[in-house]
Design an enzyme around this catalytic site. Structure first.
Site, short mmCIF file in Angstrom:
data_model
loop_
_atom_site.label_atom_id
_atom_site.label_comp_id
_atom_site.label_asym_id
_atom_site.label_seq_id
_atom_site.Cartn_x
_atom_site.Cartn_y
_atom_site.Cartn_z
N ASP A 241 -10.58 23.26 36.08
CA ASP A 241 -11.09 24.37 35.19
C ASP A 241 -11.77 23.92 34.03
O ASP A 241 -11.14 23.16 33.27
CB ASP A 241 -10.04 25.37 34.75
CG ASP A 241 -10.66 26.60 34.08
OD1 ASP A 241 -10.84 27.78 35.04
OD2 ASP A 241 -10.78 26.78 32.95
N ILE A 242 -13.16 24.44 33.98
CA ILE A 242 -13.93 23.94 32.96
C ILE A 242 -13.37 24.56 31.66
O ILE A 242 -13.08 25.73 31.42
CB ILE A 242 -15.19 24.54 33.09
CG1 ILE A 242 -15.89 23.46 34.25
CG2 ILE A 242 -16.23 24.06 31.90
CD1 ILE A 242 -17.17 23.91 34.64
N GLU A 284 -15.18 29.71 36.74
CA GLU A 284 -15.26 28.23 36.35
C GLU A 284 -14.21 27.16 37.00
O GLU A 284 -14.05 26.21 36.63
CB GLU A 284 -15.49 28.07 34.99
CG GLU A 284 -14.17 28.26 34.21
CD GLU A 284 -13.98 29.90 33.70
OE1 GLU A 284 -13.20 30.03 32.87
OE2 GLU A 284 -14.65 30.61 34.37
#
Length: 383
Positions: A241-242, A284
């Site tokens: 996950d960004i 994301e």
């Protein structure tokens, strides 16, 4: 004297009868041979038409055609200007680089140079200057060849290349009906399979990032688990996950966010093997499936990805956008869980790696957390 003439006539008739019988036997033999060839071709054609994937079609042509048509050498050249065929095959687990009969061309230049606009096959003696490019991986070169363009609607798709160690097998004045019909069928099947692969890929690919989507992942995870269980291999799952992605959108706009997503996806993919499964899971968040990768190796791969993203220099409209990523990892070892079906094992694997990702976020982000092994705790305690 009359008796001698009658004897001579009888001998001539006997000779003519023997000649006629010999011709008749020869004709019957040719008819039988042609009939056998036709049956082989029909069997090959029916099998070709029933195949459901590009990789299966290529294998059938390169391997089975030798047996069906008594060939010594066969190769298949395909035009792959956009690298799409290579990606289709790699996604299906086909080893393009080790396939000795498959040649992927990045342009039509070779075919235009060899055939021009006539699309006529080259049939005859093997000439290195004319034929070598079509038999690149062949150690023992054929004596005679039939190099035939595959085309649909006047457009080159590639070539089907047949070779024999017998110099008389393919000669320049031979009838080409059989070869032309064969390449016609192959051309139709190739076009159909390419269209099917394009449709299938479109439905399984995230258009923004160019990697697979969640639907593709959910289909493949069960298949990969089956494979690992058959082979007794581990399988690992990474959730990525960004970090602070909403802040990127808020500060620089959604176009910048899309730009970051695409670049990060590409960087993650660059750290993986061709047979690893990478998908955009949502927003994301990405997920990676690593077949035959144990717990320790999965953590090494995750850390390598994290470092790659951390040092990634992203600029949008002249503004630097720093990006980091958090990763959770989990691993399943075959034959360690009793009483669970594959769907339940997959659910545990995903939940455990997702929980590890949450732990990475909770512990400060830009880090890798290990969710450990997917195990039935009662089985572990009992042992």
């Amino acid at each position: 004297m009359a008796f001698n003439r009658e004897l001579t006539v009888e001998e001539d008739l006997t000779t003519d009868l023997f000649v006629l019988q010999s011709h008749l036997e020869s004709m019957i033999e040719r008819v039988q041979q042609n009939s056998a060839t036709l049956r082989k071709f029909q069997a090959f054609e029916m099998r070709l038409l029933k195949l459901n994937s590009l990789s299966e079609m290529i294998d059938h042509i390169l391997e089975d055609a030798k047996l069906y048509f008594d060939l010594d050498v066969i190769s298949l050249c395909l035009i792959d200007e956009k690298n799409e065929i290579y990606r289709f095959l790699v996604d299906d687990g086909y080893e393009c680089k080790t396939s000795k009969g498959l040649i992927l061309l990045d342009s039509k230049d070779l075919l235009k140079k060899t055939f021009g606009f006539a699309h006529r096959p080259y049939i005859g003696v093997y000439k290195s200057s004319k034929c070598a490019d079509f038999f690149q991986h062949v150690e023992d070169k054929p004596a005679s060849v039939a190099i035939t363009p595959l085309n649909r609607h006047g457009n080159y798709l590639g070539t089907l290349n047949l070779g024999s160690f017998n110099a008389d097998r393919f000669v320049d004045n031979m009838a080409t009906d059989f070869v032309e019909h064969l390449v016609s069928v192959v051309g139709v099947c190739l076009e159909n399979n390419l269209n099917s692969e394009t449709i299938r890929r479109t439905s399984f690919v995230d258009t923004l990032t160019g990697v697979n989507n969640r639907r593709f992942f959910e289909q493949r995870v069960g298949e990969e688990l089956d494979r690992c269980q058959r082979n007794g291999d581990p399988i690992s799952c990474l959730f990525l996950d960004i970090d602070f992605f909403k802040a990127v959108n808020d500060a620089h706009g959604h176009q910048a966010g899309d730009f970051v997503l695409a670049l990060v996806a590409n960087e993650i993919k660059s750290q993986l093997r061709n047979n690893d499964v990478l998908a955009r899971y949502g927003g994301e968040e990405f997920v990676v499936l690593l077949s035959n990768i144990n717990e320790a190796k999965a953590l090494e791969i995750a850390e390598r990805i994290r470092k790659t993203i951390q040092v990634l220099c992203i600029e949008f409209n002249g503004i630097s956008v720093p990006v980091t990523i958090s990763i959770g990892s989990a691993t399943y070892l075959p034959n360690t869980i009793a009483g669970l079906n594959n769907a339940e094992i997959v659910e545990r694997l995903i939940k455990l790696s997702d929980a590890a990702l949450y732990e990475a976020k909770h512990n400060g982000r830009n880090r890798v957390e290990n969710g450990g092994l997917v195990l039935d705790r009662q089985v572990v305690l009992a042992s």
